[in-house]
Each structure stands twice: as C-alpha cells, then as structure tokens.
Design an enzyme around this catalytic site. Structure first.
Site, mmCIF file in Angstrom:
data_model
loop_
_atom_site.group_PDB
_atom_site.id
_atom_site.type_symbol
_atom_site.label_atom_id
_atom_site.label_comp_id
_atom_site.label_asym_id
_atom_site.label_seq_id
_atom_site.Cartn_x
_atom_site.Cartn_y
_atom_site.Cartn_z
ATOM 1 N N TYR A 11 0.360 -1.711 0.071
ATOM 2 C CA TYR A 11 0.124 0.264 0.281
ATOM 3 C C TYR A 11 0.630 1.027 0.189
ATOM 4 C CZ TYR A 11 -3.094 3.591 1.846
ATOM 5 O OH TYR A 11 -4.030 4.127 1.985
ATOM 6 N N LEU A 33 5.551 -10.362 -2.267
ATOM 7 C CA LEU A 33 3.737 -10.791 -2.966
ATOM 8 C C LEU A 33 3.549 -10.942 -1.536
ATOM 9 C CD1 LEU A 33 4.326 -11.301 -6.764
ATOM 10 C CD2 LEU A 33 3.761 -8.778 -6.019
ATOM 11 N N GLY A 36 1.638 -7.573 -0.614
ATOM 12 C CA GLY A 36 1.613 -6.875 -1.911
ATOM 13 C C GLY A 36 1.212 -7.120 -2.587
ATOM 14 N N PHE A 73 10.419 -0.796 2.773
ATOM 15 C CA PHE A 73 9.057 -0.935 3.418
ATOM 16 C C PHE A 73 8.239 -1.892 3.748
ATOM 17 C CE2 PHE A 73 8.807 2.910 0.769
ATOM 18 C CZ PHE A 73 8.361 4.191 1.180
ATOM 19 N N SER A 77 3.052 -6.247 9.360
ATOM 20 C CA SER A 77 2.302 -4.907 10.190
ATOM 21 C C SER A 77 0.966 -4.753 10.976
ATOM 22 C CB SER A 77 2.289 -3.860 9.384
ATOM 23 O OG SER A 77 1.813 -3.594 8.285
ATOM 24 N N ASN A 92 10.794 -11.681 9.985
ATOM 25 C CA ASN A 92 10.597 -10.835 8.539
ATOM 26 C C ASN A 92 11.239 -9.257 9.141
ATOM 27 O OD1 ASN A 92 8.692 -11.421 6.619
ATOM 28 N ND2 ASN A 92 7.762 -12.532 8.589
ATOM 29 N N TYR A 141 4.355 -6.060 17.221
ATOM 30 C CA TYR A 141 4.738 -5.131 16.189
ATOM 31 C C TYR A 141 5.144 -3.925 16.463
ATOM 32 C CZ TYR A 141 3.490 -2.190 12.715
ATOM 33 O OH TYR A 141 4.141 -0.773 11.753
ATOM 34 N N ASN A 170 -1.882 7.323 11.599
ATOM 35 C CA ASN A 170 -2.674 6.473 11.012
ATOM 36 C C ASN A 170 -3.021 6.425 9.081
ATOM 37 O OD1 ASN A 170 -3.193 6.342 13.579
ATOM 38 N ND2 ASN A 170 -5.051 4.842 12.582
ATOM 39 N N HIS A 189 -8.355 -1.800 8.811
ATOM 40 C CA HIS A 189 -7.757 -0.872 8.875
ATOM 41 C C HIS A 189 -9.308 0.368 9.444
ATOM 42 C CE1 HIS A 189 -4.275 -1.584 7.959
ATOM 43 N NE2 HIS A 189 -4.131 -0.880 8.579
#
Ligand code: UFG
Length: 324
Positions: A11, A33, A36, A73, A77, A92, A141, A170, A189
């Site tokens: 994202y 991936l 993503g 990135f 998460s 990770n 996290y 956010n 979210h």
C-alpha cells in the site's frame, strides 16, 4: 536518482513508487508479494524476492544497483497478529532488515529511509507525541520496529550507514488518480472497513466506546498516503546533506475519534452508515496523535491533505473503482 523500493508492491510502497516516478526518478521494486500485489507495481522494474533470503538480497543489490537511495517498506504490520505470531514479526521485520542493512554495507550503499510506526510509543501519556516521548511498545509489532530503530543508530555509529526512520500514524487515503489504493486481506483498518460496509461487503464494527475520550471511541491521527510519500522524498534529500540516524513522527497533528471518522464518511458517501459497538480490540491505545513539528522544521514537510473529508474522498473513489 535510482531508488530501490523494498516492499514497493504494498500500500505505502506502491504510492511511493508513483511519487518517485512522477518526480523523474528511476525505481526498482523488490517484494515477496506476501501482502502486496503484483498489479500495484506500475512504476519501475519489479524483482520478486524475500529480504529473509540473503541470496535474494545480494543478487538484488549486485545486479540491479548501485542505488542512490534505499526505501524500506517490507514488513508485517498487524498489531493483533503480532501478538499471536511474534516469531514472524521478529523474523521479517528485524532479521529481514538486518539482511538488508548488511547487504547494503557489503555493496557500498549508505542511505536508507525506513518505515517505522506510532506503535513504537505504546500508550503515550501526552496528547501530542513528539520525538522526545519514551518508546515503550506494547506489542511485538511496535517492538520489532523499535528494535530496528535502535539497530540503525548502532549501524550509523559503527558503519556510517545513514538513515531516517519515519513513524507513520494512521496512513490512509489513495492515489487521487485512482491508479493504486489500499487493499489488505484481511482488512483491519478503519476507513476501508467503513467504506466496505457502505458497499455491504461487511458490517461495520466499532471496537469499544468506553475509552477516556470525548465520545468514548479511540482517537487517531489520519495522514494521507501521498503526504507520507512526500515526506520520504524529503527524508531522502535530507540524507544527502545530513550524516546521522534520524527519526521523525509523521501525522497531521489532529485527532479524530472513530465516531468522527464515521460522521465524516457519512458526508462523503451521502447517506447513513450503520454500525454496531463491540468489545475493545486488543492492543488499542485510546489516543495517538502526532506532533510533527520536528519533521516540519527539519525536513520542511507539511501535509497537504488537512481536511479529513478530502482524505476519505480519495479512499472512497478508489474503493468504488478498484483496479487490482
Ligand atoms: N476500528 C474500528 N473498527 C474497524 C477498524 C478499526 O472501530 O473495523 C478502530 C480501531 O479499534 C482503532 C481505530 O479504529 O481505534 C483505528 O484503527 P486502525 O486499524 O485503522 O488503525 P490503528 O490505529 O490500529 O493502526 C495504526 C497503524 C499501525 C500502528 C497502530 C499503532 O496502522 O501500523 O496505529 O497503534 F501499529
């Protein structure tokens, strides 16, 4: 510049790639991936691989480099998932990042912009969180990101690797031209979940209305994805003239409760949005709002999307036109 975007199919990473390419930079995307989407890689060359695989990392830097800047990135998460599967988060987010850093050093790369998070602060005891606040994460996290922030300080001191950590509050919204947007599976979210409920794809649940806030629901600082992308660009420029391991908090500095976001979404979509109130979600602090004045001063960064409705409109338009 030639910029390597690790996690460029996700994202935030995909919006970064568009931003970089619009500024005339050359982009290489690396992504496994896992969360993503290959269809979100629309700018630059795509290399599929995993930061946990040291051979993948070395081939990437040796064959595609040299890069003027690395933006990282890649991460798991989700706060709730991290509590249940901490090993995946430490592997990770921490081991994977150490692989990246070591490969950068081995191949002569010295500038990194790293995705960090407001979750490093845990439960703050101030209304506006600046960089002086103690980092006391309350979940794996946040802990994994704090560890990397600390590693980056040590790597600067010992090996001269320069870095900027950007702590997002956010992240939300979508590319206003609707080429890319937010799609997580599962979606956790708030804004996308509100918009999914409008399309009857799911029922909207409000997690807790008994917090010590103005209406009992959690307060957050919502920041448009393109404002975050702009901050990364400025962080990259900053590293060209500054030698250190830095960290900046990125938000609008305005707190919106869950109810505020639902009300603003009602204005955007033009009709009522039903919801049910459920128990509190594990690990949610009551209030998280950034004091971004340090980023404003040092990076000369200021968000352009300051009205919450303007941010939600971009997410709503994307949601109605999803192209992945
Ligand atoms: N919420 C709902 N219903 C939903 C989804 C969310 O009520 O369907 C609530 C949450 O409980 C929370 C607020 O809306 O109070 C915002 O939740 P999000 O999941 O949208 O975002 P978070 O604040 O949980 O997450 C953000 C970042 C994370 C970071 C975290 C720190 O996305 O990376 O803040 O707490 F770790």
């Amino acid at each position: 510049m030639k910029v390597l975007v690790l996690g460029g199919a996700g994202y935030i990473g995909s919006h970064m790639c568009k931003f970089l390419s619009q500024q005339g930079h050359q982009v290489v995307v690396f992504d496994n991936l896992s969360t993503g989407h290959a269809s979100a890689v629309k700018w630059g060359e795509f290399i599929e691989g995993d930061i946990l695989n040291i051979t993948d990392c070395e081939q990437l830097f040796e064959q595609q480099g040299p890069f003027d800047l690395v933006m990282h990135f890649c991460a798991k998460s989700l706060v709730g998932e991290s509590v249940k599967k901490p090993a995946e988060y430490y592997k990770n987010n921490v081991l994977g990042t150490v692989n990246v850093l070591d490969t950068m050093l081995k191949t002569g790369h010295k500038s990194l912009v790293f995705s960090s998070t407001a979750a490093v602060f845990g439960i703050p005891n101030v209304d506006l969180i600046n960089e002086e606040q103690p980092r006391l994460p309350i979940n794996p996290y946040g802990q994994s990101k704090k560890m990397v922030e600390d590693i980056l300080k040590d790597y600067h001191q010992a090996y001269g690797l320069k870095s900027v950590c950007l702590r997002y509050f956010n992240a939300c919204g979508a590319d206003p031209e609707l080429e890319i947007g937010e799609r997580h599976e599962p979606e956790t979210h708030l804004i996308p979940n509100i918009l999914k409920s409008v399309n009857n794809e799911s029922n909207l649940k409000v997690f807790g209305n008994d917090y010590p806030t103005v209406d009992g629901t959690c307060v957050r600082d919502y920041i448009h994805i393109n404002d975050l992308a702009a901050a990364h660009m400025k962080a990259g420029d900053y590293l060209a003239t500054h030698d250190g391991a830095y960290a900046f908090n990125l938000g609008n500095g305005n707190g919106f409760s869950v109810m505020d976001i639902i009300k603003a979404s009602v204005v955007v979509v033009g009709h009522d949005i039903p919801f049910t109130v459920e128990d509190r979600r594990e690990g949610d602090p009551a209030v998280l709002v950034a004091d971004a004045s340090y980023a404003n001063k040092e990076l000369n960064w200021q968000p352009k999307y300051t009205k919450i409705e303007d941010i939600i409109v971009t997410a709503w338009q994307w949601h109605q036109n999803e192209k992945f």
